[in-house]
Design a protein around this motif. Structure first.
Motif, mmCIF file in Angstrom:
data_model
loop_
_atom_site.group_PDB
_atom_site.id
_atom_site.type_symbol
_atom_site.label_atom_id
_atom_site.label_comp_id
_atom_site.label_asym_id
_atom_site.label_seq_id
_atom_site.Cartn_x
_atom_site.Cartn_y
_atom_site.Cartn_z
ATOM 1 N N THR A 162 5.961 0.077 -4.685
ATOM 2 C CA THR A 162 6.832 1.237 -4.494
ATOM 3 C C THR A 162 8.183 0.971 -5.155
ATOM 4 O OG1 THR A 162 7.854 0.462 -2.437
ATOM 5 C CG2 THR A 162 5.755 1.678 -2.247
ATOM 6 N N GLU A 190 0.900 5.531 -4.454
ATOM 7 C CA GLU A 190 1.640 4.701 -3.500
ATOM 8 C C GLU A 190 2.839 5.366 -2.823
ATOM 9 O OE1 GLU A 190 0.515 1.998 -2.474
ATOM 10 O OE2 GLU A 190 -0.893 1.357 -4.017
ATOM 11 N N GLU A 191 3.446 6.358 -3.450
ATOM 12 C CA GLU A 191 4.667 6.937 -2.898
ATOM 13 C C GLU A 191 4.358 8.157 -2.033
ATOM 14 O OE1 GLU A 191 7.430 5.401 -3.190
ATOM 15 O OE2 GLU A 191 7.535 4.381 -5.127
#
Length: 289
Positions: A162, A190-191
């Motif tokens: 991140t 991932e975010e």
């Protein structure tokens, strides 16, 4: 937002290696498609004629950036000093190539190998990363090359997944020529959204990869590019924005397998690249000043 951010394209849109003929093809096609910058992956650096490539880039009026990841037997996040040493040598060799090409940036997963790790990053491994990249950054200052920490997904690294992971690592390295490199493909995995990482990075954002969630044609997937480009405008980002896409239509030995490029997401790199440039330009132009 100023639509004259340097717009780049990854050489793997055109060719799978960096031999002389392939470099000439990539340079010619990048210029013809109207881009400002060409990014080379250094996975095939042994075949790269640095002096000749620099001449061709300068003749075409193109900026250049370089990217790379490491290998499991040359991984600076390892606990094994011999493995770390091989990774460190590879990074310094890569910096010399980037500087020789006249590159603005050397970026990518500079901190680890590409691949799915079987365990979390160790404390000792993280300390090795900080030590090696701090020294690399000090060396890079003398060459004018900026180092980028590209944030990659959990299946490609266990080091930074991140923007906040990358910011903490950059803080520990402590050199002002180490910047954050966001990639929309990895952000999608991932975010939490496409805005907060941009705002978190702020003026430390130094390089951007734009890629669709499936790495095909921009706009053909589900990514919220409108919010992403507006976030870039909010922070006044003026650095390179490089289109990155992969298809089994262009095979890079080794790297294609590392990135799990198993199918054709496109067949015509020229059409893909022209479309991507127009897509990015339109989004940049639409962002309020």
């Amino acid at each position: 937002m100023n639509p004259r951010n340097p717009l780049g394209v990854h050489a793997l849109v055109w060719v799978g290696d960096t031999g002389p003929a392939s470099v000439s093809t990539a340079v010619d096609k990048t210029r013809a498609a109207g881009y400002d910058l060409l990014e080379f992956s250094l996975h095939d650096s042994l075949n790269l004629d640095v002096a000749r490539t620099r001449q061709e880039l300068e003749a075409a009026g193109l900026q250049v950036a370089c990217s790379r990841g490491l290998a499991m037997d040359a991984d600076i996040s390892s606990d094994d000093p011999a493995v770390v040493g091989r990774g460190e040598r590879l990074l310094h060799e890569s910096l010399a190539i980037a500087a020789g090409l006249g590159a603005t940036h050397l970026t990518g997963a500079l901190y680890s190998a590409f691949g799915s790790y079987a365990r979390p990053l160790s404390t000792a491994g993280r300390a090795n990363i900080v030590t090696v990249l701090r020294q690399l950054a000090k060396e890079a200052k003398g060459t004018g090359v900026t180092l980028g920490l590209e944030i990659c997904n959990r299946y490609e690294t266990n080091v930074v997944n991140t923007a906040r992971d990358a910011l903490r690592l950059a803080d520990d390295i402590g050199e002002d020529n180490v910047v954050i490199h966001l990639d929309t493909y990895h952000m999608n995995i991932e975010e939490n959204d496409m805005v907060r990482p941009v705002l978190d990075a702020g003026d430390r954002l130094g390089y951007v990869h734009v890629g669709e969630n499936h790495r095909g044609y921009l706009g053909s997937g589900h990514l919220d590019f409108t919010s992403f480009f507006h976030a870039l405008g909010t922070i006044g980002y003026s650095g390179p924005i490089t289109f990155e896409s992969f298809s089994s239509a262009v095979v890079a030995p080794g790297l294609s397998a590392d990135l799990s490029i198993w199918r054709n997401l496109w067949n015509d790199g020229e059409d893909l690249a022209r479309h991507a440039r127009q897509f990015m330009t339109s989004h940049l132009t639409a962002v309020p000043a």
